[in-house]
Design an enzyme around this catalytic site. Structure first.
Site, PDB file in Angstrom:
ATOM      1  N   HIS A 280       1.144  -1.108   0.388  1.00  0.00           N
ATOM      2  CA  HIS A 280       0.080  -0.415   0.013  1.00  0.00           C
ATOM      3  C   HIS A 280       1.534   1.293  -0.021  1.00  0.00           C
ATOM      4  O   HIS A 280       1.866   1.319   0.297  1.00  0.00           O
ATOM      5  CB  HIS A 280      -0.756  -0.146   0.907  1.00  0.00           C
ATOM      6  CG  HIS A 280      -2.249   1.097   1.173  1.00  0.00           C
ATOM      7  ND1 HIS A 280      -2.172   2.135   0.925  1.00  0.00           N
ATOM      8  CD2 HIS A 280      -3.103   0.843   0.691  1.00  0.00           C
ATOM      9  CE1 HIS A 280      -3.049   2.390   1.220  1.00  0.00           C
ATOM     10  NE2 HIS A 280      -3.680   1.682   0.961  1.00  0.00           N
ATOM     11  N   ASP A 337      -7.821  -5.118   0.481  1.00  0.00           N
ATOM     12  CA  ASP A 337      -8.703  -6.247  -1.064  1.00  0.00           C
ATOM     13  C   ASP A 337      -7.798  -8.004  -1.349  1.00  0.00           C
ATOM     14  O   ASP A 337      -8.358  -8.436  -2.140  1.00  0.00           O
ATOM     15  CB  ASP A 337      -7.730  -5.252  -2.406  1.00  0.00           C
ATOM     16  CG  ASP A 337      -9.314  -4.232  -2.497  1.00  0.00           C
ATOM     17  OD1 ASP A 337     -10.261  -4.595  -1.954  1.00  0.00           O
ATOM     18  OD2 ASP A 337      -9.184  -3.205  -3.401  1.00  0.00           O
TER      19      ASP A 337
END
Ligand code: ACO
Length: 400
Positions: A280, A337
């Site tokens: 991320h 996700d």
């Protein structure tokens, strides 16, 4: 408080900052993230508490208006959203003009863009009543458009929203109301979907929200700005990651190469492959949403009695990666996700709908940022600089 005016003056300096990793084009009071500590707060409330105690529309209110709604405010808001779910019948014909093979994200952004052609009385960003009306319209209609994009892709008739149902139940009904298995309200699935959407509601200046703000900075209307945000979300490095995770898990299963071999190929950067659902831009410790999603994955699969080989592969991948120096050194952890696709698949959504679900979740954040920006006295049209690297001045070749 900080006097922002001193920051907005032209400095005469240009910073070269690919990907805007160090550039804050705005101040914002909506979402706080501390990537090193794994902290995410909506309007000051930790995401763990928000996820446990609230519903999607309640959080939408919090993000857009700044405070937790009272029971009366929430009821009135919920009522207004239910009143605006219907799409203009002519607008529904837009779906006929698009091919069945179209990606539902493309259908979604096209239909949202088309909202500005039907709802011309709510386009002025400077008129508070129009802003309010476009806010309600979008919250009410985006799930309906999303469900129609789904129905279109599988060649099924569109259903009318059943506004006696709750927001989430209505959405599930619109998607699954005509399936072979008769659709039944299921509190476990409703709660899980509610939670997933809440976890996606805002994430400060991510690529799609920044897009919504950049487009909105030109005084474009809310529908146009959100439609641009949907397009930004469609890329595999952003919202498309949940879809990419599932196709990666499917590839690992089908190739029979085994999880260890796949991880080795990622580490060797073979064909530039990455472990989708890992890493991320901001969280360099862990993504606090990932833990909550994993809990939901277990609850949903248990409720549905689904035994999913892909979930087993996902868990094995996570275990191997978390113990591997390549991922540890680069601070790569599962992001929100990594498990969402597994849940959506178990619920019966086709893979191509996953990013559409992300868009429904992110909508309140986009709206909150667009509205915050339009209230900002220091708002200026977004217009980045560049470092020119092309040729110096030269003369057009007159004889060739
Ligand atoms: N798998 C393998 N290696 C990775 C991964 C990954 N998923 N992510 C980053 N790396 C490696 C890079 O190759 C690079 O290695 P190097 O230093 O040897 O060159 C290093 O980690 C740093 O990577 P960057 O690309 O510079 O990290 P950045 O912060 O720019 O990218 C991103 C963040 C785009 C999310 C990235 O981690 C990625 O591509 N992840 C997979 C896609 C994904 O899951 N996206 C969803 C994001 S969450 C969301 O949108 C809700």
């Amino acid at each position: 408080s900080v006097d922002m005016s001193s920051f907005t003056k032209q400095t005469g300096y240009t910073s070269y900052d690919p990907g805007f990793v160090n550039t804050a084009p705005t101040s914002s009071g909506i979402t706080y993230i501390d990537g090193d500590q794994g902290i995410l707060r909506y309007r000051g409330y930790p995401i763990e508490q928000v996820a446990e105690h609230s519903t999607f529309l309640e959080v939408a209110w919090l993000l857009i208006y700044g405070e937790v709604p009272t029971a009366e405010q929430l009821e009135a808001f919920d009522h207004k959203v239910r009143r605006h779910t219907l799409l203009h019948e002519d607008l529904k014909r837009l779906f006929d003009a698009l091919p069945h093979s179209a990606h539902p994200m493309s259908v979604l952004s096209s239909a949202v863009s088309a909202l500005s052609t039907y709802y011309g009385d709510s386009l002025d960003p400077k008129d508070p009543e129009q802003v309010e009306m476009s806010t309600i319209r979008l919250l009410a209609k985006l799930p309906v458009i999303a469900a129609y994009a789904h129905k279109k892709s599988i060649g099924q008739a569109f259903l009318y929203p059943d506004n006696d149902r709750s927001f989430i139940d209505n959405f599930l009904w619109l998607n699954f109301g005509l399936m072979a298995e008769p659709y039944k309200e299921n509190p476990v699935l409703i709660q899980a979907l509610d939670r997933l959407l809440i976890l996606h509601e805002d994430h400060e200046q991510n690529a799609s929200t920044s897009t919504v703000r950049l487009v909105g900075s030109t005084e474009a209307n809310l529908f146009a700005s959100v439609s641009a945000g949907i397009n930004a979300l469609s890329g595999p490095l952003h919202g498309g990651a949940n879809e990419a995770v599932l196709s990666m898990l499917g590839d690992i299963r089908d190739s029979g190469e085994g999880v260890h071999r796949f991880v080795e190929r990622v580490k060797n950067k073979e064909d530039g492959i990455r472990l989708m659902g890992f890493g991320h831009r901001v969280y360099k410790n862990y993504d606090p949403r990932a833990k909550l999603v994993k809990e939901s994955a277990d609850a949903v699969l248990k409720e549905l009695g689904v035994k999913d080989e892909l979930l087993d592969i996902a868990k094995e991948l996570e275990e191997i990666a978390l113990a591997d120096d390549y991922f540890i050194e680069r601070k790569l952890y599962p992001n929100v996700d990594f498990y969402t696709g597994v849940i959506y698949k178990a619920m019966g959504f086709p893979t191509r709908m996953f990013t559409v679900l992300f868009a429904i979740g992110r909508l309140p954040g986009w709206i909150a940022h667009w509205r915050e920006m339009n209230q900002d006295p220091h708002l200026r049209i977004g217009r980045p600089q560049q470092l020119y690297t092309g040729p110096a001045e030269r003369h057009w070749p007159t004889s060739r």
